[in-house]
Design a protein around this motif. Structure first.
Motif, PDB file in Angstrom:
ATOM      1  N   ARG A  33      47.247  47.202  38.681  1.00 49.96           N
ATOM      2  CA  ARG A  33      47.849  46.101  39.425  1.00 49.96           C
ATOM      3  C   ARG A  33      47.516  46.164  40.916  1.00 49.96           C
ATOM      4  O   ARG A  33      47.344  45.126  41.555  1.00 49.96           O
ATOM      5  CB  ARG A  33      49.361  46.068  39.193  1.00 49.96           C
ATOM      6  CG  ARG A  33      49.718  45.640  37.770  1.00 49.96           C
ATOM      7  CD  ARG A  33      51.199  45.451  37.553  1.00 49.96           C
ATOM      8  NE  ARG A  33      51.461  44.890  36.229  1.00 49.96           N
ATOM      9  CZ  ARG A  33      52.672  44.607  35.750  1.00 49.96           C
ATOM     10  NH1 ARG A  33      53.747  44.844  36.521  1.00 49.96           N
ATOM     11  NH2 ARG A  33      52.812  44.102  34.532  1.00 49.96           N
ATOM     12  N   ALA A  34      47.428  47.362  41.441  1.00 50.78           N
ATOM     13  CA  ALA A  34      47.025  47.494  42.842  1.00 50.78           C
ATOM     14  C   ALA A  34      45.597  47.000  43.022  1.00 50.78           C
ATOM     15  O   ALA A  34      45.272  46.312  43.996  1.00 50.78           O
ATOM     16  CB  ALA A  34      47.152  48.952  43.292  1.00 50.78           C
ATOM     17  N   LEU A  35      44.751  47.322  42.055  1.00 50.16           N
ATOM     18  CA  LEU A  35      43.357  46.888  42.094  1.00 50.16           C
ATOM     19  C   LEU A  35      43.274  45.365  42.002  1.00 50.16           C
ATOM     20  O   LEU A  35      42.512  44.720  42.743  1.00 50.16           O
ATOM     21  CB  LEU A  35      42.600  47.536  40.934  1.00 50.16           C
ATOM     22  CG  LEU A  35      41.076  47.542  40.994  1.00 50.16           C
ATOM     23  CD1 LEU A  35      40.575  48.357  42.173  1.00 50.16           C
ATOM     24  CD2 LEU A  35      40.508  48.093  39.687  1.00 50.16           C
ATOM     25  N   ALA A  36      44.062  44.797  41.104  1.00 50.91           N
ATOM     26  CA  ALA A  36      44.054  43.347  40.929  1.00 50.91           C
ATOM     27  C   ALA A  36      44.585  42.630  42.163  1.00 50.91           C
ATOM     28  O   ALA A  36      44.100  41.555  42.531  1.00 50.91           O
ATOM     29  CB  ALA A  36      44.881  42.968  39.710  1.00 50.91           C
ATOM     30  N   TYR A  37      45.571  43.221  42.822  1.00 53.29           N
ATOM     31  CA  TYR A  37      46.121  42.604  44.032  1.00 53.29           C
ATOM     32  C   TYR A  37      45.066  42.526  45.121  1.00 53.29           C
ATOM     33  O   TYR A  37      44.944  41.517  45.821  1.00 53.29           O
ATOM     34  CB  TYR A  37      47.324  43.403  44.526  1.00 53.29           C
ATOM     35  CG  TYR A  37      47.917  42.867  45.814  1.00 53.29           C
ATOM     36  CD1 TYR A  37      48.778  41.778  45.800  1.00 53.29           C
ATOM     37  CD2 TYR A  37      47.602  43.454  47.039  1.00 53.29           C
ATOM     38  CE1 TYR A  37      49.314  41.275  46.988  1.00 53.29           C
ATOM     39  CE2 TYR A  37      48.120  42.956  48.218  1.00 53.29           C
ATOM     40  CZ  TYR A  37      48.979  41.872  48.191  1.00 53.29           C
ATOM     41  OH  TYR A  37      49.495  41.373  49.364  1.00 53.29           O
ATOM     42  N   ARG A  38      44.277  43.579  45.237  1.00 59.03           N
ATOM     43  CA  ARG A  38      43.294  43.626  46.327  1.00 59.03           C
ATOM     44  C   ARG A  38      42.000  42.877  45.979  1.00 59.03           C
ATOM     45  O   ARG A  38      41.357  42.306  46.875  1.00 59.03           O
ATOM     46  CB  ARG A  38      42.973  45.080  46.660  1.00 59.03           C
ATOM     47  CG  ARG A  38      44.167  45.860  47.209  1.00 59.03           C
ATOM     48  CD  ARG A  38      43.745  47.208  47.746  1.00 59.03           C
ATOM     49  NE  ARG A  38      44.873  48.024  48.205  1.00 59.03           N
ATOM     50  CZ  ARG A  38      45.491  47.869  49.369  1.00 59.03           C
ATOM     51  NH1 ARG A  38      45.102  46.922  50.201  1.00 59.03           N
ATOM     52  NH2 ARG A  38      46.496  48.668  49.705  1.00 59.03           N
ATOM     53  N   LEU A  39      41.611  42.869  44.698  1.00 56.78           N
ATOM     54  CA  LEU A  39      40.316  42.306  44.320  1.00 56.78           C
ATOM     55  C   LEU A  39      40.402  41.010  43.524  1.00 56.78           C
ATOM     56  O   LEU A  39      39.420  40.270  43.446  1.00 56.78           O
ATOM     57  CB  LEU A  39      39.523  43.333  43.489  1.00 56.78           C
ATOM     58  CG  LEU A  39      39.232  44.685  44.134  1.00 56.78           C
ATOM     59  CD1 LEU A  39      38.461  45.554  43.142  1.00 56.78           C
ATOM     60  CD2 LEU A  39      38.453  44.520  45.423  1.00 56.78           C
ATOM     61  N   GLY A  40      41.558  40.735  42.907  1.00 56.29           N
ATOM     62  CA  GLY A  40      41.669  39.626  41.967  1.00 56.29           C
ATOM     63  C   GLY A  40      41.607  40.146  40.539  1.00 56.29           C
ATOM     64  O   GLY A  40      41.068  41.230  40.285  1.00 56.29           O
ATOM     65  N   ILE A  41      42.155  39.375  39.612  1.00 56.32           N
ATOM     66  CA  ILE A  41      42.256  39.820  38.221  1.00 56.32           C
ATOM     67  C   ILE A  41      40.885  40.091  37.606  1.00 56.32           C
ATOM     68  O   ILE A  41      40.651  41.144  36.998  1.00 56.32           O
ATOM     69  CB  ILE A  41      43.008  38.784  37.366  1.00 56.32           C
ATOM     70  CG1 ILE A  41      44.472  38.655  37.831  1.00 56.32           C
ATOM     71  CG2 ILE A  41      42.947  39.159  35.890  1.00 56.32           C
ATOM     72  CD1 ILE A  41      45.338  39.844  37.513  1.00 56.32           C
ATOM     73  N   ASP A  42      39.950  39.153  37.749  1.00 57.00           N
ATOM     74  CA  ASP A  42      38.639  39.313  37.107  1.00 57.00           C
ATOM     75  C   ASP A  42      37.896  40.540  37.623  1.00 57.00           C
ATOM     76  O   ASP A  42      37.338  41.317  36.846  1.00 57.00           O
ATOM     77  CB  ASP A  42      37.779  38.063  37.328  1.00 57.00           C
ATOM     78  CG  ASP A  42      38.256  36.884  36.489  1.00 57.00           C
ATOM     79  OD1 ASP A  42      38.947  37.119  35.479  1.00 57.00           O
ATOM     80  OD2 ASP A  42      37.945  35.737  36.843  1.00 57.00           O
ATOM     81  N   ALA A  43      37.886  40.702  38.939  1.00 57.67           N
ATOM     82  CA  ALA A  43      37.184  41.847  39.525  1.00 57.67           C
ATOM     83  C   ALA A  43      37.850  43.162  39.120  1.00 57.67           C
ATOM     84  O   ALA A  43      37.171  44.173  38.894  1.00 57.67           O
ATOM     85  CB  ALA A  43      37.142  41.718  41.044  1.00 57.67           C
ATOM     86  N   ALA A  44      39.184  43.144  39.018  1.00 58.92           N
ATOM     87  CA  ALA A  44      39.889  44.348  38.589  1.00 58.92           C
ATOM     88  C   ALA A  44      39.553  44.682  37.144  1.00 58.92           C
ATOM     89  O   ALA A  44      39.306  45.850  36.797  1.00 58.92           O
ATOM     90  CB  ALA A  44      41.392  44.156  38.759  1.00 58.92           C
ATOM     91  N   LEU A  45      39.542  43.668  36.291  1.00 59.38           N
ATOM     92  CA  LEU A  45      39.170  43.896  34.889  1.00 59.38           C
ATOM     93  C   LEU A  45      37.749  44.441  34.781  1.00 59.38           C
ATOM     94  O   LEU A  45      37.477  45.313  33.952  1.00 59.38           O
ATOM     95  CB  LEU A  45      39.293  42.595  34.094  1.00 59.38           C
ATOM     96  CG  LEU A  45      40.706  42.157  33.714  1.00 59.38           C
ATOM     97  CD1 LEU A  45      40.680  40.770  33.079  1.00 59.38           C
ATOM     98  CD2 LEU A  45      41.355  43.159  32.772  1.00 59.38           C
ATOM     99  N   ASP A  46      36.852  43.930  35.610  1.00 61.62           N
ATOM    100  CA  ASP A  46      35.475  44.435  35.612  1.00 61.62           C
ATOM    101  C   ASP A  46      35.461  45.940  35.830  1.00 61.62           C
ATOM    102  O   ASP A  46      34.880  46.700  35.047  1.00 61.62           O
ATOM    103  CB  ASP A  46      34.651  43.749  36.703  1.00 61.62           C
ATOM    104  CG  ASP A  46      34.432  42.270  36.446  1.00 61.62           C
ATOM    105  OD1 ASP A  46      34.632  41.833  35.296  1.00 61.62           O
ATOM    106  OD2 ASP A  46      34.069  41.560  37.402  1.00 61.62           O
TER     107      ASP A  46
END
Length: 390
Positions: A304-317
């Motif tokens: 979730r921290a990753l998704a907050y900073r990068l966005g959901i798609d980029a975090a999933l990547d």
């Protein structure tokens, strides 16, 4: 699988009307719609072939009040815009000349001539729009039953006519093919792989992304590497990395994403990712996302921290390429940081860089604690200001 087509979409009122307007003897369904219906797969695009010339097609559609668009009139294609979706209607053709990138065609009167210029036997199946009778000139039904992707006639000649057919072969093999693959097709693709260099980067990129968007293209990418085809279009690729990503996607029930899979194929080098994005003529947003994925590390961080900073798609990547669990992002909406700089100024901090520093520090703490409520944000601000005063 039968030798007749009994598709529900053939009974659509708008398609029945279209057939009546064109004339039963003048038109047949062809290509992917016939193939996919026979395989029990969803039909996305409906194409028809006709003995009528394009001007006759337009005249009949106009007279019947059916909206139409000359989408490929130079090659004999008119699109009928129906209530249930568009139908492409193309006059029978045969090739006059080809150079591997484009073809000069002439209109034909024989169905077999039209079938002979198509790429694979399973794509050269025609169906009578009323009786459903299948017309098969090159044993396409047999190949469909056996899940064999086979070029019509001489494989090398088909590829010399259009070099992109090499990549289309592997896409169809990934989607429909069984093993062992057709030996002649593979030999021809390997022998003529270098001809892909003569195609536009955009066409290469589009066909590659179509392949990567399939359920599991990993075995096909491995075979492309063995045959020397992958080295021509994407020499930087590592098929083993794609295999791991596909396994992670399947394990976590996450839909395939061609851009993520392209990122997995490439080494974690931002400059290289940007080069490939330019080579494939990807959009600016796609290029940015590919570069973000290339900036990954072995440990992607908290989802979730990753998704907050990068966005959901980029975090999933990043998470899926690393084989990490991304389940906490399922249905999660990225929250908005509730603290504003004006509130910090109101607490006695002079406007300027210090406000931005405090804001970033509180936000970092808020993210680390898992995005707590507003009351906790106020407490974090109090703590930050107390540390500043100490």
């Amino acid at each position: 699988m039968t030798d007749r087509l009994a598709a529900e979409w053939m009974r659509r009122a708008d398609i029945v009307e279209l057939v009546e307007v064109l004339g039963r003897d003048n038109a047949r369904f062809v290509g992917g719609a016939v193939r996919d219906e026979l395989l029990g797969l969803p039909v996305k695009d409906i194409d028809m072939a006709t003995t009528l010339r394009p001007e006759d097609v337009i005249a009949r559609l106009d007279a019947a009040g059916i909206r139409n668009v000359p989408t490929g009139i130079e090659h004999g294609t008119v699109t009928a815009v129906l209530t249930g979706g568009p139908v492409e209607i193309t006059t029978l053709r045969h090739d006059v000349s080809t150079d591997g990138r484009r073809a000069t065609v002439a209109f034909a009167s024989e169905w077999r001539d039209d079938a002979a210029r198509r790429d694979f036997t399973i794509n050269a199946l025609y169906a009578d729009p009323q009786s459903g009778e299948i017309f098969d000139f090159f044993e396409g039904l047999h190949d469909l039953r056996q899940r064999t992707v086979r070029f019509i006639g001489d494989a090398r000649q088909r590829i010399r006519e259009d070099h992109l057919r090499i990549l289309r072969y592997f896409r169809f093999q990934a989607r429909f093919g069984s093993q062992p693959a057709d030996r002649e097709a593979e030999d021809a693709c390997a022998e003529l792989a270098a001809t892909l260099k003569g195609l536009s980067r955009e066409r290469i990129g589009m066909e590659t992304m179509n392949l990567l968007g399939l359920s599991d293209p990993s075995p096909t990418l491995h075979r492309m590497a063995e045959l020397g085809v992958l080295a021509v279009i994407l020499p930087e690729a590592d098929p083993k990395a794609l295999e791991a990503l596909v396994a992670a996607e399947m394990c976590q029930a996450i839909a395939p994403d061609p851009l993520r899979r392209l990122a997995a194929l490439l080494p974690a080098q931002v400059a290289l990712a940007e080069q490939v994005a330019s080579r494939f003529r990807l959009s600016g947003a796609q290029k940015k996302r590919l570069a973000t994925a290339a900036a990954r590390t072995e440990e992607p961080g908290t989802p979730r921290a990753l998704a907050y900073r990068l966005g959901i798609d980029a975090a999933l990547d990043r998470l899926l390429i690393a084989g990490a669990d991304a389940s906490s992002l399922d249905g999660w909406e990225i929250p908005q940081f509730p603290l504003k700089g004006g509130e910090i100024v109101a607490r006695g901090v002079g406007a300027g860089p210090e406000v931005a520093r405090i804001l970033r520090s509180v936000e970092d703490r808020w993210i680390a604690e898992g995005f707590p409520d507003r009351a906790r944000v106020d407490a974090l601000l109090d703590a930050e200001l107390a540390d500043r005063a100490a």
